[in-house]
Design an enzyme around this catalytic site. Structure first.
Site, short mmCIF file in Angstrom:
data_model
loop_
_atom_site.label_atom_id
_atom_site.label_comp_id
_atom_site.label_asym_id
_atom_site.label_seq_id
_atom_site.Cartn_x
_atom_site.Cartn_y
_atom_site.Cartn_z
N ALA A 1 4.71 -8.11 -5.23
CA ALA A 1 3.68 -8.00 -4.20
C ALA A 1 4.36 -7.54 -2.92
O ALA A 1 5.24 -8.23 -2.41
CB ALA A 1 2.97 -9.33 -3.99
N GLY A 2 3.96 -6.37 -2.40
CA GLY A 2 4.61 -5.87 -1.20
C GLY A 2 6.10 -5.66 -1.42
O GLY A 2 6.51 -5.11 -2.43
N GLU B 1 0.81 -1.22 0.00
CA GLU B 1 0.00 0.00 0.00
C GLU B 1 0.85 1.27 0.00
O GLU B 1 0.53 2.25 0.69
CB GLU B 1 -0.97 0.02 1.20
CG GLU B 1 -1.94 -1.15 1.23
CD GLU B 1 -2.90 -1.17 0.04
OE1 GLU B 1 -3.27 -0.09 -0.44
OE2 GLU B 1 -3.26 -2.27 -0.39
N LYS C 1 2.69 1.34 -5.33
CA LYS C 1 3.46 0.60 -6.34
C LYS C 1 2.69 0.43 -7.64
O LYS C 1 3.24 0.60 -8.73
CB LYS C 1 3.82 -0.76 -5.74
CG LYS C 1 4.71 -1.64 -6.57
CD LYS C 1 5.23 -2.81 -5.75
CE LYS C 1 4.17 -3.85 -5.40
NZ LYS C 1 3.39 -3.59 -4.17
N GLU D 1 5.20 -6.03 -11.78
CA GLU D 1 4.94 -5.59 -10.41
C GLU D 1 4.93 -6.79 -9.48
O GLU D 1 4.24 -7.78 -9.72
CB GLU D 1 3.61 -4.85 -10.31
CG GLU D 1 3.35 -4.34 -8.90
CD GLU D 1 1.94 -3.77 -8.73
OE1 GLU D 1 1.52 -3.63 -7.56
OE2 GLU D 1 1.28 -3.47 -9.73
N LYS E 1 1.55 -8.58 -13.48
CA LYS E 1 1.52 -8.79 -12.03
C LYS E 1 1.07 -10.23 -11.81
O LYS E 1 -0.13 -10.52 -11.81
CB LYS E 1 0.57 -7.81 -11.34
CG LYS E 1 0.58 -7.92 -9.82
CD LYS E 1 -0.42 -6.96 -9.18
CE LYS E 1 -0.47 -7.14 -7.66
NZ LYS E 1 0.66 -6.49 -6.99
#
Length: 242
Positions: free
Chosen positions: A114-115, A12, A15, A112, A37
């Site tokens: 994740a986190g 959050e 990104k 992209e 992604k």
């Protein structure tokens, strides 16, 4: 392989907006760029509130949400845990093979994660393991405020320790009233990490349009510096832009 791997210091932090915006700007410049992604938790790919939908909207790619994100789960957990709880198994080879398939359609891919880089990702890999497979230069997206120097410098050090190239950092969600502190954080990150901060992307309040985000990216992100990475890899669009 060409493009960028967009990671972050946390979840959050903006990104997806950064990834979609940069991809959209590159496509406007004539580059045959796609977005990818592999794993998404928190929304299924078709959900208009999810990352895949936002990537498609901002980048303007012709691929559908379930092609941008082939593995998605509604539950908002780390991807490996979300998949496990749903009774699904995804391996690193699957998402890497899918990436290679997308390269038949696009000259470059903006991927992209994740986190952050240490997030449990597939059944057999962390996010950083996927980044190492692709060997794309990293763009690290970070918060602009308190705590970001530590988180960003640690992320860069972790990436470098694993042999990855970090193209630059983008601080996302910058508010005008905080710009003095943001500028100080920018300078400290550059000093301690040796990596340039390539942009201070403003905070977007409420609803925003693709046009607003792309114009902001052009104004506040050093697109020309990122363009050098693509050109140095000899990946200027040779295929027709889509």
């Amino acid at each position: 392989m060409s493009g960028f791997f967009i990671t972050a210091t946390d979840t959050e932090v903006g990104k997806t907006v950064v990834a979609g915006a940069i991809a959209g700007v590159f496509r406007e410049l004539g580059y045959n760029v796609g977005v990818y992604k592999p794993l998404q938790s928190g929304h299924v790919a078709s959900n208009p509130e999810g990352d895949a939908a936002r990537l498609k909207s901002l980048s303007g790619v012709p691929t559908q949400e379930n092609e941008i994100c082939p593995y998605s789960i509604e539950e908002p957990l780390a991807p490996r845990l979300a998949m496990k709880r749903a009774g699904r198994v995804v391996k690193l080879k699957e998402i890497t093979d899918y990436y290679n398939g997308l390269l038949k359609e696009f000259n470059s891919l903006f991927v992209e994660g994740a986190g952050g880089l240490a997030v449990p990702y597939t059944e057999d890999a962390l996010v950083i393991d996927f980044a190492k497979e692709l060997q794309l230069p990293l763009i690290v997206v970070a918060r602009p405020t308190l705590g970001t120097v530590n988180h960003t410098v640690l992320t860069i050090a972790y990436a470098k320790a694993h042999g990855l190239t970090v193209a630059g950092v983008i601080l996302s969600g910058c508010k005008e009233c905080e710009m003095e502190r943001v500028q100080e954080n920018k300078e400290m990150i550059e000093e301690l990490s040796g990596v340039p901060v390539l942009g201070l992307l403003p905070f977007f309040a409420g609803e925003f349009t693709k046009e607003e985000v792309l114009e902001s990216a052009k104004e506040h992100i050093m697109i020309s510096k990122l363009e050098e990475f693509i050109q140095n890899e000899s990946n200027v669009a040779g295929a027709p832009s889509m």
